[in-house]
Design a protein around this motif. Structure first.
Motif, PDB file in Angstrom:
ATOM      1  N   ILE A   1       0.857  -1.182   0.000  1.00 38.14           N
ATOM      2  CA  ILE A   1       0.000   0.000   0.000  1.00 38.14           C
ATOM      3  C   ILE A   1       0.895   1.234   0.000  1.00 38.14           C
ATOM      4  CG2 ILE A   1      -1.851   1.230   1.180  1.00 38.14           C
ATOM      5  CD1 ILE A   1      -2.522  -1.433   2.600  1.00 38.14           C
ATOM      6  N   ILE A   2       0.817   2.011  -1.068  1.00 34.39           N
ATOM      7  CA  ILE A   2       1.650   3.203  -1.204  1.00 34.39           C
ATOM      8  C   ILE A   2       0.844   4.415  -0.759  1.00 34.39           C
ATOM      9  CG2 ILE A   2       2.961   4.639  -2.809  1.00 34.39           C
ATOM     10  CD1 ILE A   2       3.332   2.147  -4.552  1.00 34.39           C
ATOM     11  N   SER A   3       1.369   5.128   0.211  1.00 32.32           N
ATOM     12  CA  SER A   3       0.581   6.171   0.875  1.00 32.32           C
ATOM     13  C   SER A   3       0.818   7.577   0.340  1.00 32.32           C
ATOM     14  CB  SER A   3       0.901   6.163   2.384  1.00 32.32           C
ATOM     15  OG  SER A   3       2.277   6.444   2.593  1.00 32.32           O
ATOM     16  N   ASP A   4       1.697   7.738  -0.660  1.00 36.39           N
ATOM     17  CA  ASP A   4       2.088   9.107  -1.014  1.00 36.39           C
ATOM     18  C   ASP A   4       2.324   9.310  -2.508  1.00 36.39           C
ATOM     19  OD1 ASP A   4       4.390   7.601  -1.295  1.00 36.39           O
ATOM     20  OD2 ASP A   4       5.709   9.157  -0.495  1.00 36.39           O
ATOM     21  N   CYS A   5       1.433   8.841  -3.351  1.00 35.38           N
ATOM     22  CA  CYS A   5       1.585   9.087  -4.784  1.00 35.38           C
ATOM     23  C   CYS A   5       1.358  10.575  -5.052  1.00 35.38           C
ATOM     24  CB  CYS A   5       0.582   8.236  -5.563  1.00 35.38           C
ATOM     25  SG  CYS A   5       0.656   8.495  -7.342  1.00 35.38           S
ATOM     26  N   ARG A   6       2.375  11.262  -5.585  1.00 35.54           N
ATOM     27  CA  ARG A   6       2.304  12.721  -5.734  1.00 35.54           C
ATOM     28  C   ARG A   6       2.587  13.212  -7.152  1.00 35.54           C
ATOM     29  NH1 ARG A   6       1.952  15.482  -1.045  1.00 35.54           N
ATOM     30  NH2 ARG A   6       2.355  14.368   0.898  1.00 35.54           N
ATOM     31  N   PHE A   7       3.144  12.373  -8.010  1.00 37.04           N
ATOM     32  CA  PHE A   7       3.521  12.818  -9.344  1.00 37.04           C
ATOM     33  C   PHE A   7       2.897  11.928 -10.413  1.00 37.04           C
ATOM     34  CE2 PHE A   7       6.813  14.510  -6.586  1.00 37.04           C
ATOM     35  CZ  PHE A   7       6.974  15.804  -7.063  1.00 37.04           C
ATOM     36  N   ARG A   8       2.766  12.483 -11.614  1.00 41.11           N
ATOM     37  CA  ARG A   8       2.083  11.782 -12.694  1.00 41.11           C
ATOM     38  C   ARG A   8       2.780  10.463 -13.044  1.00 41.11           C
ATOM     39  NH1 ARG A   8      -1.702  13.730 -16.292  1.00 41.11           N
ATOM     40  NH2 ARG A   8      -2.124  12.313 -18.030  1.00 41.11           N
ATOM     41  N   ASN A   9       4.100  10.466 -13.112  1.00 40.38           N
ATOM     42  CA  ASN A   9       4.799   9.232 -13.475  1.00 40.38           C
ATOM     43  C   ASN A   9       4.627   8.164 -12.399  1.00 40.38           C
ATOM     44  OD1 ASN A   9       6.471  10.779 -11.745  1.00 40.38           O
ATOM     45  ND2 ASN A   9       8.315   9.725 -12.488  1.00 40.38           N
ATOM     46  N   GLU A  10       4.469   8.583 -11.133  1.00 39.04           N
ATOM     47  CA  GLU A  10       4.206   7.608 -10.068  1.00 39.04           C
ATOM     48  C   GLU A  10       2.815   6.998 -10.252  1.00 39.04           C
ATOM     49  OE1 GLU A  10       6.916   9.955  -6.710  1.00 39.04           O
ATOM     50  OE2 GLU A  10       4.732  10.044  -6.611  1.00 39.04           O
ATOM     51  N   ALA A  11       1.845   7.849 -10.571  1.00 40.95           N
ATOM     52  CA  ALA A  11       0.481   7.358 -10.801  1.00 40.95           C
ATOM     53  C   ALA A  11       0.439   6.398 -11.984  1.00 40.95           C
ATOM     54  CB  ALA A  11      -0.457   8.539 -11.034  1.00 40.95           C
ATOM     55  N   GLU A  12       1.121   6.752 -13.062  1.00 41.19           N
ATOM     56  CA  GLU A  12       1.133   5.895 -14.253  1.00 41.19           C
ATOM     57  C   GLU A  12       1.859   4.589 -13.992  1.00 41.19           C
ATOM     58  OE1 GLU A  12       2.870   8.582 -17.057  1.00 41.19           O
ATOM     59  OE2 GLU A  12       0.929   9.488 -17.598  1.00 41.19           O
ATOM     60  N   TRP A  13       2.899   4.622 -13.177  1.00 44.91           N
ATOM     61  CA  TRP A  13       3.620   3.394 -12.819  1.00 44.91           C
ATOM     62  C   TRP A  13       2.700   2.446 -12.056  1.00 44.91           C
ATOM     63  CZ3 TRP A  13       4.944   1.710  -7.797  1.00 44.91           C
ATOM     64  CH2 TRP A  13       5.815   0.613  -7.735  1.00 44.91           C
ATOM     65  N   ILE A  14       1.946   2.978 -11.096  1.00 48.15           N
ATOM     66  CA  ILE A  14       1.029   2.139 -10.320  1.00 48.15           C
ATOM     67  C   ILE A  14      -0.027   1.515 -11.221  1.00 48.15           C
ATOM     68  CG2 ILE A  14      -0.805   2.164  -8.562  1.00 48.15           C
ATOM     69  CD1 ILE A  14       0.821   4.366  -7.117  1.00 48.15           C
ATOM     70  N   GLU A  15      -0.658   2.341 -12.053  1.00 49.41           N
ATOM     71  CA  GLU A  15      -1.786   1.858 -12.847  1.00 49.41           C
ATOM     72  C   GLU A  15      -1.363   1.042 -14.058  1.00 49.41           C
ATOM     73  OE1 GLU A  15      -5.631   4.485 -12.293  1.00 49.41           O
ATOM     74  OE2 GLU A  15      -4.142   5.567 -13.490  1.00 49.41           O
TER      75      GLU A  15
END
Length: 231
Positions: free
Chosen positions: A112-126
């Motif tokens: 569970i990642i509690s601190d997604c803050r940037f677009r590339n982080e969001a795209e990596w997760i999804e």
């Protein structure tokens, strides 16, 4: 790290003080039956800042409401001294390697990642990790948190609010959103609906498009919290 079907990534995004940690501890963790671990893109830099600065305690680095000087140094370490020097994926690569180690060493199956803050982080997760990303929306809580951390100093308030780590996802097309200016019972119901919808979408994506409606319906029914990761 090669994506494993045995690993589930759940990420929460949202501005300062919106209740991401509270939702994880009180609602998300109890729904997950497998071995789970809360991690953050900022974990590594928090340890780094606390280790390299004798005047900063790690306890202050992990507080929801951090001392203003601590938050400033973390933002600088993460962005100015991190992403701006080593590239936008520095903290993604770092966390991905930690996830691999925890999965292999400790058989952790859900992160569970509690601190997604940037677009590339969001795209990596999804996209890369096929994970579940949830945006926590809470304007009232965010405003109160900004006032608290800035001590109602307008200059400090605007500096925190305008930092890239606070606004980089303002226009991101989130599939799932929790409104956390609501009561607790509503938060739990929102989260359950999101998890169910995500699991149904995964099952539908796996199913052949020509599958008869009756079979597809049975898959949807079976996915209700009985998927591999959820109670």
């Amino acid at each position: 790290m090669q994506t494993s079907e045995n690993v589930l990534i759940i990420g929460l995004a949202g501005k300062l003080g919106t209740g991401k940690d509270y939702i994880i501890e009180n609602y998300l963790k109890p729904l997950i039956k497998d071995n789970k671990l809360i991690v953050a893109f900022a974990d590594h830099l928090k340890v780094k800042v606390a280790s390299e600065n004798n005047d900063i305690d790690i306890a202050d680095c992990i507080k929801s409401h951090k001392p203003i000087d601590v938050r400033k140094r973390l933002q600088i370490e993460g962005t100015e001294k991190g992403r701006n020097i080593y590239g936008d994926n520095i903290w993604i690569n770092t966390l991905e390697n930690w996830i691999y180690l925890h999965h292999k060493r400790n058989n952790i199956k859900t992160f569970i990642i509690s601190d997604c803050r940037f677009r590339n982080e969001a795209e990596w997760i999804e996209n890369k990790m096929s994970g579940l990303l949830i945006y926590v929306n809470s304007p009232n809580r965010n405003k109160k948190a900004l006032e608290l951390e800035s001590n109602n100093n307008s200059e400090v308030y605007n500096k925190i609010k305008s930092h890239p780590s606070e606004n980089a996802l303002d226009n991101y097309p989130f599939k799932y959103t929790i409104n956390n200016d609501e009561d607790d019972e509503n938060i739990e119901n929102q989260l359950k609906r999101i998890i169910l919808s995500h699991e149904e979408a995964k099952e539908e994506a796996k199913a052949p498009s020509q599958k008869p409606p009756s079979q597809k319906a049975s898959v949807t029914k079976a996915s209700s919290y009985s998927a591999a990761y959820f109670l």
